[in-house]
Write a protein that holds these residues in place. Structure first.
Motif, PDB file in Angstrom:
ATOM      1  N   HIS A   1       0.818  -1.210   0.000  1.00 41.28           N
ATOM      2  CA  HIS A   1       0.000   0.000   0.000  1.00 41.28           C
ATOM      3  C   HIS A   1       0.859   1.271   0.000  1.00 41.28           C
ATOM      4  O   HIS A   1       0.469   2.287  -0.557  1.00 41.28           O
ATOM      5  N   TYR A   2       2.050   1.194   0.606  1.00 40.48           N
ATOM      6  CA  TYR A   2       2.901   2.383   0.726  1.00 40.48           C
ATOM      7  C   TYR A   2       3.846   2.546  -0.457  1.00 40.48           C
ATOM      8  O   TYR A   2       4.642   3.481  -0.492  1.00 40.48           O
ATOM      9  N   CYS A   3       3.782   1.633  -1.424  1.00 48.13           N
ATOM     10  CA  CYS A   3       4.745   1.669  -2.528  1.00 48.13           C
ATOM     11  C   CYS A   3       4.055   1.495  -3.879  1.00 48.13           C
ATOM     12  O   CYS A   3       4.299   2.252  -4.814  1.00 48.13           O
TER      13      CYS A   3
ATOM     14  N   GLY B   1      15.065  -3.408  -6.026  1.00 50.96           N
ATOM     15  CA  GLY B   1      14.133  -3.335  -7.145  1.00 50.96           C
ATOM     16  C   GLY B   1      13.004  -2.387  -6.784  1.00 50.96           C
ATOM     17  O   GLY B   1      13.192  -1.497  -5.943  1.00 50.96           O
ATOM     18  N   GLY B   2      11.837  -2.640  -7.281  1.00 50.65           N
ATOM     19  CA  GLY B   2      11.155  -3.871  -7.609  1.00 50.65           C
ATOM     20  C   GLY B   2      11.589  -5.012  -6.699  1.00 50.65           C
ATOM     21  O   GLY B   2      12.228  -4.808  -5.697  1.00 50.65           O
ATOM     22  N   GLU B   3      11.193  -6.189  -7.093  1.00 50.71           N
ATOM     23  CA  GLU B   3      11.643  -7.362  -6.339  1.00 50.71           C
ATOM     24  C   GLU B   3      12.820  -7.987  -7.077  1.00 50.71           C
ATOM     25  O   GLU B   3      12.636  -8.585  -8.146  1.00 50.71           O
TER      26      GLU B   3
ATOM     27  N   VAL C   1      15.382  -8.488   4.603  1.00 48.99           N
ATOM     28  CA  VAL C   1      14.056  -8.910   4.138  1.00 48.99           C
ATOM     29  C   VAL C   1      13.031  -7.888   4.636  1.00 48.99           C
ATOM     30  O   VAL C   1      13.093  -7.461   5.789  1.00 48.99           O
ATOM     31  N   SER C   2      12.121  -7.503   3.769  1.00 45.51           N
ATOM     32  CA  SER C   2      11.068  -6.570   4.180  1.00 45.51           C
ATOM     33  C   SER C   2       9.872  -7.368   4.692  1.00 45.51           C
ATOM     34  O   SER C   2       9.363  -8.233   3.990  1.00 45.51           O
ATOM     35  N   LEU C   3       9.479  -7.085   5.911  1.00 44.67           N
ATOM     36  CA  LEU C   3       8.307  -7.761   6.490  1.00 44.67           C
ATOM     37  C   LEU C   3       7.666  -6.809   7.499  1.00 44.67           C
ATOM     38  O   LEU C   3       8.270  -6.471   8.505  1.00 44.67           O
TER      39      LEU C   3
ATOM     40  N   TYR D   1       7.158   5.772   7.584  1.00 45.91           N
ATOM     41  CA  TYR D   1       6.454   5.772   6.293  1.00 45.91           C
ATOM     42  C   TYR D   1       6.824   7.054   5.532  1.00 45.91           C
ATOM     43  O   TYR D   1       6.517   8.150   5.974  1.00 45.91           O
ATOM     44  N   MET D   2       7.467   6.871   4.375  1.00 48.90           N
ATOM     45  CA  MET D   2       7.995   8.024   3.639  1.00 48.90           C
ATOM     46  C   MET D   2       7.098   8.421   2.475  1.00 48.90           C
ATOM     47  O   MET D   2       6.467   7.578   1.839  1.00 48.90           O
ATOM     48  N   ASP D   3       7.149   9.707   2.159  1.00 48.24           N
ATOM     49  CA  ASP D   3       6.354  10.243   1.045  1.00 48.24           C
ATOM     50  C   ASP D   3       7.148  10.171  -0.259  1.00 48.24           C
ATOM     51  O   ASP D   3       7.281  11.163  -0.974  1.00 48.24           O
TER      52      ASP D   3
HETATM   53  N1  SAM Z   1      11.081  -5.662  -3.164  1.00 47.86           N
HETATM   54  C1  SAM Z   1      12.162  -5.457  -2.252  1.00 47.86           C
HETATM   55  C2  SAM Z   1      11.644  -5.363  -0.841  1.00 47.86           C
HETATM   56  O1  SAM Z   1      10.453  -5.504  -0.621  1.00 47.86           O
HETATM   57  O2  SAM Z   1      12.457  -5.190   0.065  1.00 47.86           O
HETATM   58  C3  SAM Z   1      13.063  -4.267  -2.576  1.00 47.86           C
HETATM   59  C4  SAM Z   1      12.428  -3.010  -3.037  1.00 47.86           C
HETATM   60  S1  SAM Z   1      11.496  -2.128  -1.818  1.00 47.86           S
HETATM   61  C5  SAM Z   1      11.048  -0.683  -2.741  1.00 47.86           C
HETATM   62  C6  SAM Z   1      12.759  -1.603  -0.727  1.00 47.86           C
HETATM   63  C7  SAM Z   1      12.332  -1.086   0.615  1.00 47.86           C
HETATM   64  O3  SAM Z   1      11.642   0.120   0.439  1.00 47.86           O
HETATM   65  C8  SAM Z   1      11.423  -2.010   1.393  1.00 47.86           C
HETATM   66  O4  SAM Z   1      11.972  -2.276   2.663  1.00 47.86           O
HETATM   67  C9  SAM Z   1      10.151  -1.217   1.519  1.00 47.86           C
HETATM   68  O5  SAM Z   1       9.489  -1.502   2.696  1.00 47.86           O
HETATM   69  C10 SAM Z   1      10.670   0.204   1.445  1.00 47.86           C
HETATM   70  N2  SAM Z   1       9.637   1.182   1.086  1.00 47.86           N
HETATM   71  C11 SAM Z   1       8.883   1.219  -0.033  1.00 47.86           C
HETATM   72  N3  SAM Z   1       8.026   2.260   0.002  1.00 47.86           N
HETATM   73  C12 SAM Z   1       8.232   2.891   1.178  1.00 47.86           C
HETATM   74  C13 SAM Z   1       7.653   4.034   1.800  1.00 47.86           C
HETATM   75  N4  SAM Z   1       6.659   4.714   1.246  1.00 47.86           N
HETATM   76  N5  SAM Z   1       8.129   4.402   3.012  1.00 47.86           N
HETATM   77  C14 SAM Z   1       9.127   3.710   3.607  1.00 47.86           C
HETATM   78  N6  SAM Z   1       9.716   2.631   3.060  1.00 47.86           N
HETATM   79  C15 SAM Z   1       9.276   2.219   1.864  1.00 47.86           C
END
Ligand code: SAM
Length: 338
Positions: free
Chosen positions: A25-27, A66-68, A117-119, A188-190
């Motif tokens: 939702h945030y990306c 990425g992306g993933e 890992v993002s979780l 949570y970043m803009d």
């Molecule tokens: N798909 C991979 C992942 O999920 O880690 C790598 C890409 S993802 C864009 C990289 C990191 O950016 C993730 O940890 C994600 O939670 C963070 N991220 C994406 N949008 C964000 C937002 N609006 N505010 C803070 N962190 C954000």
């Protein structure tokens, strides 16, 4: 090599694909996206060549993102190519973990040093609702597989959003402790892509600490490298965790990182409106010295302080409206690489 305010070019994020198999939702909250044209995506050889040029100019840390990134075929092949670049001290990967269980060992063997890992939640039903993903079990399996493969310094990134997962902070710490991974909470970043962002959904670092203190008691600050984005903390039982307070306490003054997108566009700030096209010279026959000159000139001119400028705005909303993102997908976080 330093920029106009003395920041070195040390850390490079290489986005290997703009595609993702989650819709956080945030990306990536939209139903459809404009993707980078396939023919524009750099090959692994082109990426490795660019990284080698960056390494001659001072880059010592590379993070694949990425992306993933694990959607890109044979990522371990790129890792093996980069691992041969002896000037790099640190080769890391950020992944959503969904495909990690099947790749962790190969990545380790290929020479990857670290994985993040993002979780964001421990509740599968929340992941389903918030990221349109039913793969919670795969992510947990990926974290475990990474540990088994020998990744000792595992990190877990958790973006904290009010009303979504801010009631899970203590549980996430407990999960990280049990799995041998360090949690890093991210405000949570803009950024581009966060089209539903609003200030009231940001849980500031001070509040994260206050909430954790209610469960875990006293929390001590841990000294950390000033160019690292996360401030680090320790609980009384020794468990350490980090908080990346990019919204309320930006680290622009010490920011040594930049990003290359999968199509070879180099961004000197996460918030920058435009990047430097490195694909055209790479494909147009530029020598390494010519590429290095282009990179040097841009870094010497760098004065970006994107997150600080955002903080100074009297009224703050989403960085780009949807139309602005569709007009140029390079503005998306999932293209630029988190
Ligand atoms: N798909 C991979 C992942 O999920 O880690 C790598 C890409 S993802 C864009 C990289 C990191 O950016 C993730 O940890 C994600 O939670 C963070 N991220 C994406 N949008 C964000 C937002 N609006 N505010 C803070 N962190 C954000």
């Amino acid at each position: 090599m330093v920029d106009r305010v003395g920041r070195p070019l040390t850390s490079l994020r290489v986005s290997v694909t703009d595609r993702c198999n989650m819709r956080c939702h945030y990306c990536m909250p939209e139903d459809d996206y404009v993707w980078l044209p396939r023919a524009s995506l750099l090959t692994y050889e082109e990426m490795a060549r660019l990284v080698a040029v960056f390494a001659t100019l001072g880059v010592r840390k590379v993070r694949l993102t990425g992306g993933e990134p694990l959607l890109r075929k044979d990522l371990a092949t790129l890792v093996a190519m980069l691992q041969r670049e002896h000037r790099l001290h640190d080769l890391a990967l950020t992944t959503n973990g969904t495909l990690l269980a099947g790749e962790a060992e190969r990545l380790r063997r290929a020479g990857l040093d670290r994985i993040t890992v993002s979780l964001d939640t421990l509740r599968p039903e929340r992941l389903e609702r918030f990221a349109k993903s039913g793969r919670h079990a795969e992510i947990v399996a990926g974290i475990r597989a990474a540990r088994r493969a020998g990744f000792e310094r595992l990190k877990i990134n958790s973006v904290v959003i009010r009303g979504y997962n801010d009631d899970e902070l203590a549980d996430l710490i407990g999960f990280g402790r049990a799995e041998g991974a360090e949690i890093r909470f991210i405000e949570y970043m803009d950024v581009g892509g966060a089209t539903r962002w609003s200030r009231d959904q940001v849980v500031p670092r001070s509040e994260i600490l206050e909430r954790l203190g209610r469960t875990y008691g006293s929390i001590a600050a841990v000294a950390h490298d000033s160019s690292a984005p996360a401030a680090r903390f320790r609980l009384a039982d020794g468990t350490e965790f980090g908080i990346i307070a990019s919204v309320t306490a930006p680290f622009c003054a010490a920011c040594d990182r930049s990003r290359v997108t999968a199509d070879g566009t180099w961004f000197l700030c996460l918030y920058a409106g435009a990047g430097v096209d490195l694909r055209q010279p790479v494909r147009g026959g530029a020598t390494d010295a010519e590429l290095a000159a282009t990179i040097t000139a841009a870094w010497h001119a760098r004065a970006d302080r994107g997150a600080e400028q955002r903080l100074a705005l009297p009224v703050r909303g989403a960085l780009y409206p949807i139309d602005g993102l569709r007009a140029d997908p390079h503005r998306e976080m999932h293209t630029r690489g988190g």
